[in-house]
Design an enzyme around this catalytic site. Sequence first.
Site, PDB file in Angstrom:
ATOM      1  N   ASP A  13       0.811  -1.231   0.000  1.00 47.60           N
ATOM      2  CA  ASP A  13       0.000   0.000   0.000  1.00 47.60           C
ATOM      3  C   ASP A  13       0.840   1.273   0.000  1.00 47.60           C
ATOM      4  OD1 ASP A  13      -2.240  -1.653   0.120  1.00 47.60           O
ATOM      5  OD2 ASP A  13      -2.218  -1.677   2.308  1.00 47.60           O
ATOM      6  N   GLY A  15       1.524   2.974  -2.603  1.00 46.26           N
ATOM      7  CA  GLY A  15       1.108   3.860  -3.696  1.00 46.26           C
ATOM      8  C   GLY A  15       1.634   3.367  -5.043  1.00 46.26           C
ATOM      9  N   LYS A  16       1.843   2.047  -5.137  1.00 47.71           N
ATOM     10  CA  LYS A  16       2.383   1.455  -6.374  1.00 47.71           C
ATOM     11  C   LYS A  16       1.457   1.733  -7.558  1.00 47.71           C
ATOM     12  CE  LYS A  16       2.405  -2.552  -4.288  1.00 47.71           C
ATOM     13  NZ  LYS A  16       2.138  -2.155  -2.909  1.00 47.71           N
ATOM     14  N   ALA A  39      -3.960  -7.923  -3.742  1.00 47.58           N
ATOM     15  CA  ALA A  39      -3.470  -6.561  -3.986  1.00 47.58           C
ATOM     16  C   ALA A  39      -4.653  -5.615  -4.153  1.00 47.58           C
ATOM     17  CB  ALA A  39      -2.619  -6.539  -5.253  1.00 47.58           C
ATOM     18  N   GLY A  40      -4.444  -4.368  -3.780  1.00 49.27           N
ATOM     19  CA  GLY A  40      -5.451  -3.335  -4.014  1.00 49.27           C
ATOM     20  C   GLY A  40      -4.717  -2.086  -4.431  1.00 49.27           C
ATOM     21  N   HIS A  41      -4.774  -1.755  -5.704  1.00 45.29           N
ATOM     22  CA  HIS A  41      -4.014  -0.620  -6.233  1.00 45.29           C
ATOM     23  C   HIS A  41      -5.006   0.461  -6.673  1.00 45.29           C
ATOM     24  CE1 HIS A  41      -0.408  -3.487  -7.196  1.00 45.29           C
ATOM     25  NE2 HIS A  41      -0.729  -3.450  -5.924  1.00 45.29           N
ATOM     26  N   THR A 129      -5.884 -11.607   3.573  1.00 38.77           N
ATOM     27  CA  THR A 129      -6.994 -10.930   2.899  1.00 38.77           C
ATOM     28  C   THR A 129      -8.154 -11.915   2.665  1.00 38.77           C
ATOM     29  OG1 THR A 129      -6.041 -11.448   0.761  1.00 38.77           O
ATOM     30  CG2 THR A 129      -5.450  -9.320   1.721  1.00 38.77           C
ATOM     31  N   GLN A 223       2.064  -6.123  -3.095  1.00 34.73           N
ATOM     32  CA  GLN A 223       2.551  -6.217  -1.708  1.00 34.73           C
ATOM     33  C   GLN A 223       3.859  -5.419  -1.544  1.00 34.73           C
ATOM     34  OE1 GLN A 223       1.518  -9.648  -3.180  1.00 34.73           O
ATOM     35  NE2 GLN A 223      -0.412  -8.690  -2.725  1.00 34.73           N
ATOM     36  N   GLY A 301     -11.004  -3.232   3.372  1.00 35.52           N
ATOM     37  CA  GLY A 301     -11.564  -2.110   4.128  1.00 35.52           C
ATOM     38  C   GLY A 301     -11.042  -2.033   5.553  1.00 35.52           C
ATOM     39  N   ARG A 302     -10.090  -2.915   5.909  1.00 32.71           N
ATOM     40  CA  ARG A 302      -9.558  -2.896   7.281  1.00 32.71           C
ATOM     41  C   ARG A 302      -8.733  -1.638   7.528  1.00 32.71           C
ATOM     42  NH1 ARG A 302      -6.254  -8.358   7.614  1.00 32.71           N
ATOM     43  NH2 ARG A 302      -5.874  -7.780   5.451  1.00 32.71           N
ATOM     44  N   GLN A 303      -8.761  -1.172   8.777  1.00 33.34           N
ATOM     45  CA  GLN A 303      -7.945  -0.013   9.129  1.00 33.34           C
ATOM     46  C   GLN A 303      -6.475  -0.417   9.109  1.00 33.34           C
ATOM     47  OE1 GLN A 303      -9.328   1.868  12.666  1.00 33.34           O
ATOM     48  NE2 GLN A 303      -7.890   3.554  12.492  1.00 33.34           N
ATOM     49  N   ASP A 332       2.498  14.620   1.596  1.00 32.03           N
ATOM     50  CA  ASP A 332       1.476  15.599   1.992  1.00 32.03           C
ATOM     51  C   ASP A 332       0.773  15.212   3.284  1.00 32.03           C
ATOM     52  OD1 ASP A 332       0.596  13.581  -0.091  1.00 32.03           O
ATOM     53  OD2 ASP A 332      -1.362  14.208   0.666  1.00 32.03           O
ATOM     54  N   SER A 414      -0.119  13.783  -3.900  1.00 30.80           N
ATOM     55  CA  SER A 414      -1.571  13.606  -3.738  1.00 30.80           C
ATOM     56  C   SER A 414      -1.948  12.326  -4.473  1.00 30.80           C
ATOM     57  CB  SER A 414      -2.347  14.811  -4.300  1.00 30.80           C
ATOM     58  OG  SER A 414      -2.928  14.506  -5.550  1.00 30.80           O
TER      59      SER A 414
HETATM   60  P1  GDP Z   1      -0.697   0.259  -3.550  1.00 33.78           P
HETATM   61  O1  GDP Z   1      -1.287  -1.006  -3.015  1.00 33.78           O
HETATM   62  O2  GDP Z   1       0.775   0.346  -3.298  1.00 33.78           O
HETATM   63  O3  GDP Z   1      -1.046   0.526  -4.979  1.00 33.78           O
HETATM   64  O4  GDP Z   1      -1.352   1.443  -2.690  1.00 33.78           O
HETATM   65  P2  GDP Z   1      -2.919   1.620  -2.345  1.00 33.78           P
HETATM   66  O5  GDP Z   1      -3.611   2.117  -3.559  1.00 33.78           O
HETATM   67  O6  GDP Z   1      -3.450   0.398  -1.677  1.00 33.78           O
HETATM   68  O7  GDP Z   1      -2.830   2.719  -1.216  1.00 33.78           O
HETATM   69  C1  GDP Z   1      -2.286   3.965  -1.434  1.00 33.78           C
HETATM   70  C2  GDP Z   1      -3.371   5.034  -1.177  1.00 33.78           C
HETATM   71  O8  GDP Z   1      -2.773   6.293  -1.112  1.00 33.78           O
HETATM   72  C3  GDP Z   1      -4.404   5.122  -2.281  1.00 33.78           C
HETATM   73  O9  GDP Z   1      -5.634   5.507  -1.732  1.00 33.78           O
HETATM   74  C4  GDP Z   1      -3.853   6.223  -3.175  1.00 33.78           C
HETATM   75  O10 GDP Z   1      -4.871   6.905  -3.898  1.00 33.78           O
HETATM   76  C5  GDP Z   1      -3.251   7.134  -2.160  1.00 33.78           C
HETATM   77  N1  GDP Z   1      -2.066   7.892  -2.605  1.00 33.78           N
HETATM   78  C6  GDP Z   1      -1.074   7.515  -3.458  1.00 33.78           C
HETATM   79  N2  GDP Z   1      -0.117   8.476  -3.524  1.00 33.78           N
HETATM   80  C7  GDP Z   1      -0.517   9.464  -2.687  1.00 33.78           C
HETATM   81  C8  GDP Z   1       0.073  10.709  -2.285  1.00 33.78           C
HETATM   82  O11 GDP Z   1       1.151  11.087  -2.703  1.00 33.78           O
HETATM   83  N3  GDP Z   1      -0.632  11.439  -1.373  1.00 33.78           N
HETATM   84  C9  GDP Z   1      -1.820  11.045  -0.845  1.00 33.78           C
HETATM   85  N4  GDP Z   1      -2.434  11.827   0.040  1.00 33.78           N
HETATM   86  N5  GDP Z   1      -2.386   9.874  -1.199  1.00 33.78           N
HETATM   87  C10 GDP Z   1      -1.744   9.096  -2.102  1.00 33.78           C
HETATM   88  P1  IMO Z   2      -0.861  -4.215  -2.218  1.00 27.40           P
HETATM   89  O1  IMO Z   2      -0.409  -4.771  -3.544  1.00 27.40           O
HETATM   90  C1  IMO Z   2      -0.928  -4.654   2.114  1.00 27.40           C
HETATM   91  C2  IMO Z   2      -1.041  -8.736   3.698  1.00 27.40           C
HETATM   92  C3  IMO Z   2      -2.296  -9.173   4.427  1.00 27.40           C
HETATM   93  C4  IMO Z   2      -1.689 -10.118   5.445  1.00 27.40           C
HETATM   94  C5  IMO Z   2      -0.578 -10.814   4.635  1.00 27.40           C
HETATM   95  C6  IMO Z   2      -0.974 -12.153   4.042  1.00 27.40           C
HETATM   96  O2  IMO Z   2      -2.137  -3.491  -2.274  1.00 27.40           O
HETATM   97  O3  IMO Z   2       0.245  -3.447  -1.576  1.00 27.40           O
HETATM   98  P2  IMO Z   2      -2.493 -12.863   1.983  1.00 27.40           P
HETATM   99  O4  IMO Z   2      -3.958 -12.642   1.724  1.00 27.40           O
HETATM  100  O5  IMO Z   2      -1.610 -12.322   0.935  1.00 27.40           O
HETATM  101  O6  IMO Z   2      -2.184 -14.297   2.324  1.00 27.40           O
HETATM  102  O7  IMO Z   2      -2.207 -12.043   3.337  1.00 27.40           O
HETATM  103  O8  IMO Z   2      -0.261  -9.925   3.591  1.00 27.40           O
HETATM  104  N1  IMO Z   2      -1.263  -8.218   2.331  1.00 27.40           N
HETATM  105  C7  IMO Z   2      -1.180  -6.924   2.000  1.00 27.40           C
HETATM  106  N2  IMO Z   2      -0.984  -5.834   2.772  1.00 27.40           N
HETATM  107  N3  IMO Z   2      -1.029  -4.530   0.777  1.00 27.40           N
HETATM  108  C8  IMO Z   2      -1.201  -5.612  -0.012  1.00 27.40           C
HETATM  109  O9  IMO Z   2      -1.172  -5.551  -1.361  1.00 27.40           O
HETATM  110  C9  IMO Z   2      -1.336  -6.883   0.606  1.00 27.40           C
HETATM  111  N4  IMO Z   2      -1.524  -8.134   0.142  1.00 27.40           N
HETATM  112  C10 IMO Z   2      -1.465  -8.939   1.207  1.00 27.40           C
HETATM  113  O10 IMO Z   2      -2.938  -8.084   5.050  1.00 27.40           O
HETATM  114  O11 IMO Z   2      -1.074  -9.399   6.468  1.00 27.40           O
HETATM  115 MG    MG Z   3      -2.849  -1.639  -1.817  1.00 27.98          MG
END
Ligand code: GDP
Ligand code: IMO
Ligand code: MG
Length: 429
Positions: A13, A15-16, A39-41, A129, A223, A301-303, A332, A414
């Site tokens: 997470d 910001g990939k 993954a959640g991008h 997940t 990840q 949706g987990r914190q 930011d 951002s």
């Molecule tokens: P990923 O799994 O590495 O692709 O990252 P996620 O998308 O799960 O989480 C990153 C979150 O931060 C997303 O909600 C993005 O929209 C947001 N984000 C990415 N870059 C920035 C940044 O530079 N600033 C802010 N405020 N949010 C960002």
């Molecule tokens: P992105 O690509 C953050 C974490 C899970 C758990 C562990 C194992 O969005 O960065 P799994 O379901 O893979 O067996 O869970 O890995 N996890 C992630 N945490 N970002 C992710 O992907 C993740 N994918 C798995 O929360 O701790």
């Molecule tokens: Mg993610």
Amino acid sequence: MANVTVIGAQWGDEGKGKIVDWLASRADAVVRFQGGHNAGHTLVIDGNVYKLSLLPSGIVSGTLSIIGNGVVLDPWALKAEVEKLEGQGVAINADNLAVADNCPLILPLHRDLDGLRETAAGKGKIGTTGRGIGPAYEDKVGRRAIRVCDLAHLDSLEPQLDRLCAHHDALRAGFDQPPVDREALLEELRGIADFVLQYAQPVWKRLKKVRKAGAKILFEGAQGVLLDIDHGTYPFVTSSNTVSGTAASGSGLGPNATGYVLGIVKAYTTRVGSGPFPTELEDEIGQRLGERGHEFGTVTGRQRRVGWFDAVIVRQSCAISGVTGIALTKIDVLDGLDEVKICTGYRLRGNVYDYFPSHAADQAEVEPIYETMDGWSESTAGARSFADLPANAVKYVQRIQELIETPVSLVSTSPERDDTILMRDPFMD
Ligand code: GDP
Ligand code: IMO
Ligand code: MG
């Protein structure tokens, strides 16, 4: 170096997705090479939000998107995601999406097992997940997986199903669960086969052609290095290698094809799920960062847990993954803090460590050694040039660069695609 490999350098997470989308307009193909729909991008383009789990982030900009053999593929999740994105106006077809025909499938029985194990583990759970990722990779390595190419041969699947179900029925019995309903499984596979097969091909061959034509390939990791099955906070990890080296084996190209390794690094630290997290903040600063950064998981949706920047783990990740340069994201979110802290080392039973030890108990016990810097009251949100950053934010970026022994190539300010500061172009380096 024409190609770029993007990996997460923390616990995911970082910001990939945003950075891959930003780079995708200059690439000819984007390739996912490991993980699955865990993954959640997130991409934000002119205020429109796209959430991708299995599809490469290049799909939104129309770039050829490839799901490599290293991915574990849930065919029903693929269909749902394709339909969701089509509903958002993204065109997806056999010209711009290719799926490796040797990808192992995630089946409902994998999701079942993931859930059963997590429930049984109680407090000791990994916090997965729940997508069946671990069990699907186990079956791949155990040589009993059903793969994408098998969908074209469902009438002769019986010996493979026997092998797979013998294993799962034994495990399920241990959880007081009925055996796998093979007929139902086969019916489900029959219902989804054509959908997946329209994209299926030997992607190594497609990539060979793309490469021969001199095209730029962008590899999109999922990840982060601290979730890597070998190098992460074992056993609180995912079940694949998340490091840059997997880009080659997970797509069918040699290691000389992976090019510039761009580590994505959040300007602070987050983690979702269980496991050690030395710089975790359980106070109001942590809460503030979590709120400002909207730190809630894209998939579940987990914190997310939140903490100060940990230079030790990022330095380690950069070394392990051969990171050429980093993209520093979410700076930011730190705006308006009186002071910011960076972890520069650990203390453990009287000793000082400049690395993260391997043993789980040591990882849980290390105490961070902090360096404190002045914060900045000005806003960095939306800045598109390094000159627009306040002096103290510049100092923070420079200090991070020094501590992780790796240059900063991009800074993100951002969620929006274009709120990105380019310092060194990974495609030109
Ligand atoms: P990923 O799994 O590495 O692709 O990252 P996620 O998308 O799960 O989480 C990153 C979150 O931060 C997303 O909600 C993005 O929209 C947001 N984000 C990415 N870059 C920035 C940044 O530079 N600033 C802010 N405020 N949010 C960002
Ligand atoms: P992105 O690509 C953050 C974490 C899970 C758990 C562990 C194992 O969005 O960065 P799994 O379901 O893979 O067996 O869970 O890995 N996890 C992630 N945490 N970002 C992710 O992907 C993740 N994918 C798995 O929360 O701790
Ligand atoms: Mg993610």
